[in-house]
Design an enzyme around this catalytic site. Structure first.
Site, PDB file in Angstrom:
ATOM      1  N   PRO A 127      16.008 -15.257 -18.213  1.00 29.40           N
ATOM      2  CG  PRO A 127      15.650 -16.601 -16.320  1.00 29.40           C
ATOM      3  CD  PRO A 127      16.708 -16.191 -17.303  1.00 29.40           C
ATOM      4  NE  ARG A 269     -14.580 -27.256 -49.707  1.00 32.20           N
ATOM      5  CZ  ARG A 269     -15.537 -27.958 -49.154  1.00 32.20           C
ATOM      6  NH1 ARG A 269     -15.766 -29.202 -49.540  1.00 32.20           N
ATOM      7  NH2 ARG A 269     -16.269 -27.441 -48.187  1.00 32.20           N
ATOM      8  CD  GLU A 364      18.712 -15.404 -35.895  1.00 29.54           C
ATOM      9  OE1 GLU A 364      19.345 -14.334 -35.953  1.00 29.54           O
ATOM     10  OE2 GLU A 364      19.252 -16.510 -35.780  1.00 29.54           O
TER      11      GLU A 364
END
Length: 383
Positions: A127, A269, A364
C-alpha cells in the site's frame, strides 16, 4: 546454448499460428469472463511457454535473451492477459531461483514452474511501497527454524491462482532501505497467507490482481532464496533488465498487432467514395506508428544481444522499456482514431487492446522510474 536459426524460426511460426488461431479468437471471451479457458491454459503449458527461460535440466527451454524477446514479440500480438499467465514463471518467479536459489530450491520448484503445474506470483508492491522499494514494511522475523512474515502486498498479478509466491520482506528491521530485504518462497496454503478478492481493473481482464495478506505466516527458513538474509534486492536486480526487455518486446508485439488490425480496417472503410487508407492524414498515422514500432524493435534487439554478450544492460533495458511502453500507448491511440467511431465500440476489439496497453507504462517500473534510472546512469558515466 542458443537455438539454431531454423529451430527458432519453426518455434516462432508455431507460436504465430497458436496466437492467431487460438488466442486472438478467445480475447473477447477472456475479457468478458475475466478468465482464461482451461483448454487454452493446457495448450500454453504443452507449448512450453512456462519454461522459456528455465534451464534444460529442470525441464525448460533455456532460451537466451535474443530468443526470448522474439517469442515475446509474437505472443505479444494477443491480448496481454495470455502472456501474463506464464510471465512470472519466465521472469523473476523462476530466475531468482535459477540465479541465486539453493540446489534444493531448484530441484523442488523449477521443474513444476517449467511445466506450468506451479504458477508463480511476485509480491513486492505494498500500500505504501512500490517504486519506493526502500519503504517496504512487510517484515520477516526469524523464529527458530522458521520466519514469521507479516504485511500486505497490493496489486499482485496471478495471486488468485498462484501456487508459489516470491515475497520480498524486511529481515533487517533496523534498515531503512532495500539492503535489509530478503526474498522468500511461500507456497499456497501456508498458514497465515490469505489472497483477497480479485480487483476490477481498467484492462487486462483474465490476468487477475489481488491483495496478498501475511498474518503471522510461518515460512520454513530453508525457503529464503539462496539461504541468505538481506540479499533479496540484489537477486531482484540481477533479473530486472531481463524482465524489462521481455515486457518491451510484448509492447512491440501488441503495437504491431494493433497497427495491422487498424490498417486492414482503413482499407475496408470507405468515405467520400474512397477507402480511408487513401487519405494522407490516415497514412501519416500509419507511417508514424510503423516507424516507432521499428525503432522499438531495433532497441530491444540491440539490448538483448548486449545482455547475451554479458554486458551491463541496465541503461539499455530502461531505455527500451521507456520507449516501447510509451510507444504502444501512442499506437493504440492512433489505432482507435483510425477506426473512428468503431474504435470506441467493443465489438471491434481495438478498445479492449487500447485499455490493455495502458498498464505497460506502470508495471515493471513506471516510465518515470525508467527516466530516473537512465538519467542517473548517464550522469554517473559522464566525465
Amino acid at each position: 546454448m542458443a537455438l539454431d536459426q531454423e529451430t527458432l524460426d519453426q518455434l516462432l511460426e508455431t507460436l504465430h499460428r497458436f496466437v492467431h488461431e487460438r488466442l486472438i479468437p478467445h480475447e473477447r471471451t477472456v475479457a468478458d469472463t475475466d478468465r482464461i479457458p482451461d483448454d487454452i491454459v493446457a495448450e500454453i503449458k504443452e507449448l512450453g511457454l512456462f519454461a522459456l527461460s528455465i534451464p534444460e535440466e529442470y525441464g525448460g527451454l533455456a532460451l537466451n535473451m535474443r530468443e526470448e524477446i522474439e517469442v515475446a514479440m509474437v505472443i505479444g500480438e494477443a491480448a496481454p492477459a495470455f502472456r501474463s499467465l506464464f510471465g512470472t514463471n519466465v521472469g523473476i518467479g523462476s530466475q531468482a531461483i535459477v540465479l541465486d536459489g539453493t540446489p534444493e530450491q531448484k530441484e523442488k520448484y523449477l521443474p513444476r514452474l517449467a511445466s506450468g503445474d506451479l504458477v508463480g506470483s511476485f509480491c513486492l508492491t505494498e500500500p505504501e511501497a512500490g517504486s519506493d522499494a526502500g519503504s517496504l514494511r512487510t517484515s520477516a522475523v526469524r523464529d527458530g527454524d522458521h520466519y514469521v512474515i507479516n504485511g500486505t502486498k497490493r496489486y499482485i498479478t496471478n495471486a488468485p491462482y498462484a501456487g508459489l509466491f516470491t515475497v520480498m520482506a524486511r529481515t533487517d528491521q533496523g534498515s531503512k532501505d532495500a539492503r535489509g530485504v530478503s526474498a522468500f518462497l511461500v507456497e499456497k496454503g501456508t498458514s497465515g497467507l490469505t489472497v483477497g478478492a480479485p480487483e476490477k481493473k481498467m484492462g487486462q481482464q483474465g490476468a487477475p490482481v489481488a491483495d496478498v495478506v501475511f498474518d503471522n505466516c510461518r515460512v520454513p527458513a530453508e525457503n529464503i532464496i539462496g539461504g541468505v538474509e538481506n540479499m533479496g534486492f540484489k537477486t531482484a536486480m540481477k533479473v530486472l533488465d531481463k524482465g524489462r526487455l521481455h515486457i518491451s518486446a510484448v509492447c512491440a508485439g501488441l503495437a504491431s498487432r494493433m497497427l495491422t488490425d487498424a490498417v486492414r480496417y482503413t482499407k475496408e472503410r470507405t468515405q467520400f467514395g474512397n477507402a480511408i487508407a487513401d487519405f494522407q492524414l490516415i497514412q501519416a498515422m500509419i507511417a508514424d506508428s510503423e516507424t516507432e514500432i521499428y525503432a522499438a524493435k531495433s532497441m530491444i534487439r540491440d539490448a538483448a544481444l548486449a545482455r547475451d554478450r554479458g554486458e551491463d544492460t541496465k541503461r539499455k533495458a530502461s531505455c527500451a522499456k521507456l520507449f516501447a511502453s510509451e510507444m504502444v500507448g501512442r499506437v493504440a491511440d492512433r489505432a482507435v482514431q483510425m477506426y473512428g467511431g468503431a474504435g470506441y465500440i467493443a465489438d471491434y476489439g481495438i478498445e479492449q487492446l487500447y485499455r490493455d496497453a495502458r498498464l505497460f507504462r506502470i508495471y515493471e517500473g513506471t516510465s518515470q522510474i525508467q527516466q530516473l534510472i537512465i538519467a542517473k546512469d548517464v550522469i554517473a558515466s559522464t566525465d
